[in-house]
Scaffold this active site. Structure first.
Site, mmCIF file in Angstrom:
data_model
loop_
_atom_site.group_PDB
_atom_site.id
_atom_site.type_symbol
_atom_site.label_atom_id
_atom_site.label_comp_id
_atom_site.label_asym_id
_atom_site.label_seq_id
_atom_site.Cartn_x
_atom_site.Cartn_y
_atom_site.Cartn_z
ATOM 1 N N LYS A 1 1.177 -1.222 0.198
ATOM 2 C CA LYS A 1 -0.273 0.084 0.116
ATOM 3 C C LYS A 1 0.508 0.752 0.150
ATOM 4 O O LYS A 1 0.651 2.033 -0.944
ATOM 5 C CB LYS A 1 -1.136 0.074 1.035
ATOM 6 N N THR A 2 1.935 1.627 0.463
ATOM 7 C CA THR A 2 2.275 2.544 1.084
ATOM 8 C C THR A 2 2.851 2.884 -0.438
ATOM 9 O O THR A 2 3.778 3.704 -1.165
ATOM 10 C CB THR A 2 3.747 2.525 1.790
ATOM 11 N N ARG B 1 6.835 -7.972 1.633
ATOM 12 C CA ARG B 1 7.244 -7.636 2.292
ATOM 13 C C ARG B 1 8.066 -9.339 3.301
ATOM 14 O O ARG B 1 9.258 -8.553 3.587
ATOM 15 C CB ARG B 1 6.805 -6.463 3.612
ATOM 16 N N ASP C 1 -1.732 6.627 6.069
ATOM 17 C CA ASP C 1 -1.289 5.130 6.728
ATOM 18 C C ASP C 1 -2.339 5.184 7.640
ATOM 19 O O ASP C 1 -2.477 5.567 8.947
ATOM 20 C CB ASP C 1 0.090 4.913 7.086
ATOM 21 N N THR D 1 -5.768 -1.824 7.291
ATOM 22 C CA THR D 1 -6.099 -3.285 7.025
ATOM 23 C C THR D 1 -7.691 -3.322 7.137
ATOM 24 O O THR D 1 -8.025 -4.549 6.943
ATOM 25 C CB THR D 1 -5.354 -3.985 7.980
HETATM 26 N N1 LIG Z 1 3.802 -5.348 -5.770
HETATM 27 C C1 LIG Z 1 5.071 -5.717 -5.426
HETATM 28 N N2 LIG Z 1 5.899 -5.744 -6.002
HETATM 29 C C2 LIG Z 1 7.265 -5.476 -5.419
HETATM 30 N N3 LIG Z 1 7.797 -5.098 -4.913
HETATM 31 C C3 LIG Z 1 6.624 -5.372 -3.332
HETATM 32 C C4 LIG Z 1 5.200 -5.201 -4.079
HETATM 33 N N4 LIG Z 1 4.701 -4.714 -3.061
HETATM 34 C C5 LIG Z 1 4.723 -4.347 -1.924
HETATM 35 N N5 LIG Z 1 6.309 -4.609 -2.489
HETATM 36 C C6 LIG Z 1 7.788 -4.931 -0.960
HETATM 37 O O1 LIG Z 1 7.304 -5.114 -0.013
HETATM 38 C C7 LIG Z 1 7.136 -4.091 1.247
HETATM 39 C C8 LIG Z 1 6.885 -4.023 1.424
HETATM 40 O O2 LIG Z 1 5.988 -3.136 1.131
HETATM 41 P P1 LIG Z 1 4.983 -1.521 1.611
HETATM 42 O O3 LIG Z 1 5.528 -1.069 2.353
HETATM 43 O O4 LIG Z 1 4.254 -0.872 0.588
HETATM 44 O O5 LIG Z 1 3.431 -2.656 1.993
HETATM 45 P P2 LIG Z 1 2.363 -2.471 2.802
HETATM 46 O O6 LIG Z 1 1.451 -2.871 2.355
HETATM 47 O O7 LIG Z 1 2.365 -0.359 2.488
HETATM 48 O O8 LIG Z 1 2.532 -2.159 4.459
HETATM 49 P P3 LIG Z 1 2.531 -1.463 6.110
HETATM 50 O O9 LIG Z 1 0.561 -2.099 5.818
HETATM 51 O O10 LIG Z 1 2.788 -2.284 7.658
HETATM 52 O O11 LIG Z 1 2.277 -0.204 6.197
HETATM 53 C C9 LIG Z 1 8.166 -3.076 0.040
HETATM 54 O O12 LIG Z 1 9.828 -3.498 0.789
HETATM 55 C C10 LIG Z 1 8.080 -3.369 -1.435
HETATM 56 O O13 LIG Z 1 9.019 -2.719 -2.306
#
Ligand SMILES: Nc1ncnc2c1ncn2[C@@H]1O[C@H](COP(=O)(O)OP(=O)(O)OP(=O)(O)O)[C@@H](O)[C@H]1O
Length: 361
Positions: A83-84, A236, A128, A177
């Site tokens: 998401k981030t 992740r 977030d 979430t």
């Molecule tokens: N679709 C994707 N392709 C490649 N890498 C990804 C992808 N989605 C996530 N990642 C990798 O996974 C890691 C976590 O992603 P991210 O921080 O965006 O998750 P998030 O959903 O925001 O988590 P949170 O809710 O805990 O903040 C990052 O290092 C990102 O590079």
């Protein structure tokens, strides 16, 4: 019957051990530093989530063609699914700056007013855990999203006055979430909602190959598949396991990762072929070995593994349920046939079922 009376090996699962879980989808300190380097920078690099990607691509292209700020975007889905990353891609595609904050950081409406009033035109505000914002801040956000305006309250009691403040158009990207926890008035103010799904193993393989390239790690197809299968559908976790396997490969195999090296490394870190770690296996082991597969109450199960109820319920169970290894029923926790197979145990005969259902909450 093929189950012994020794009980599961729960070891010493301290709070620290839980914080450091390799298979926890939340970010830890080490992740934040490395994740910045591994984040895909545009929609083409972003693996999987085809629907969200396609729809978002249209939303952004249309806004760009109109020379307008993109609609507000809500992204829902489990931690670690991107998401981030996607919010940063939205900013990059719109060639706009991004400001990152989170619901729990905004306790007062004034905190939000300070952020909103300092935004530049077209800026992306990533919020977030938007479901954890305080109520007054949430109400201020309604007006900001819809009319690009906030009322700043000056003074207290009967003498308080509301001073309207115009805001530049901005794009809010909210992440949660728990989309179901968002009040409908807030949900309705997003022009686009994308739901992020867990990733298929083949998609995680692509994530792993991409990250391995960026980290300059040699990995073959079978090695990437081995790590992907243990990553719980979460990029992740895939990236984190890759880094631990890389350590092992550097020490034991001149840095090259293949299937055997990946499997051996993850055995050392106690992440099994399905992505279960020591806590997950302790819970499942207790359910099978001590309680014949259940039903057993949550409190009893928690005592049996020496953990808090909340740890079992919130940390271990969601993945076990998702994997179809454990079911939560009104009578208590029950293991599925897949759970017996996964731990290599034989379920008690039907005739021995009389002992089941005796274990209370
Ligand atoms: N679709 C994707 N392709 C490649 N890498 C990804 C992808 N989605 C996530 N990642 C990798 O996974 C890691 C976590 O992603 P991210 O921080 O965006 O998750 P998030 O959903 O925001 O988590 P949170 O809710 O805990 O903040 C990052 O290092 C990102 O590079």
């Amino acid at each position: 019957m093929n189950w012994d009376e020794t009980g599961p090996d729960t070891g010493d699962l301290t709070d620290e051990a839980l914080d450091d879980r390799l298979v926890d989808a939340g970010a830890d300190g080490e992740d934040t530093a490395v994740e910045a380097a591994l984040r895909p920078k545009d929609l083409h690099e972003f693996v999987g989530q085809e629907k969200v990607r396609e729809q978002l691509d249209l939303v952004l292209k249309a806004a760009r063609a109109r020379g307008a700020t993109a609609d507000h975007v809500l992204l829902s889905g489990a931690p670690g699914l991107g998401k981030t990353t996607l919010s940063m891609i939205i900013a990059a595609e719109m060639e706009a700056p991004i400001r990152i904050t989170s619901g729990p950081a905004i306790q007062h409406a004034g905190d939000l007013a300070a952020i909103l009033s300092s935004l530049q035109e077209g800026e992306v505000l990533f919020l977030d855990e938007i479901h954890r914002m305080s109520r007054p801040a949430e109400e201020m956000l309604y007006m900001a999203m819809e009319d690009f305006r906030v009322d700043v309250i000056v003074g207290k009691g009967p003498g308080a006055t509301a001073i309207p403040l115009e805001l530049p158009p901005f794009t809010l990207v909210g992440a949660t979430t728990r989309a179901g926890l968002l009040p409908p008035p807030l949900r309705d103010r997003f022009g686009f909602t994308g739901h992020m799904e867990f990733y298929a193993p083949t998609e995680l393989e692509r994530v792993i190959h991409r990250s391995a390239g960026l980290l300059d790690v040699a990995i073959d197809t079978a090695g990437a598949a081995e790590i992907a299968g243990r990553s719980r559908g979460t990029p992740r976790i895939a990236n984190r396991l890759l880094r631990r396997v890389r350590d092992y490969a550097q020490v034991k195999a001149e840095g090259r990762i293949d299937r055997d090296i990946a499997a051996a490394a993850l055995r050392v870190y106690e992440v099994d072929a399905r992505g279960l770690d020591r806590l997950d296996r302790a819970v499942l082991g207790a359910l099978l070995k001590l309680f014949g597969g259940g039903p057993v109450g949550l409190s009893t199960l928690a005592v049996a593994v020496g953990e808090e109820r909340e740890t079992v319920e919130e940390v271990a169970e969601p993945f076990l349920v998702r994997e179809g290894l454990l079911a939560r029923t009104p009578r208590g926790r029950v293991a599925t046939p897949a759970a017996w197979a996964h731990l290599g145990l034989v379920p008690p005969q039907q005739g021995a079922k009389g002992q089941q259902g005796l274990f209370g909450a």
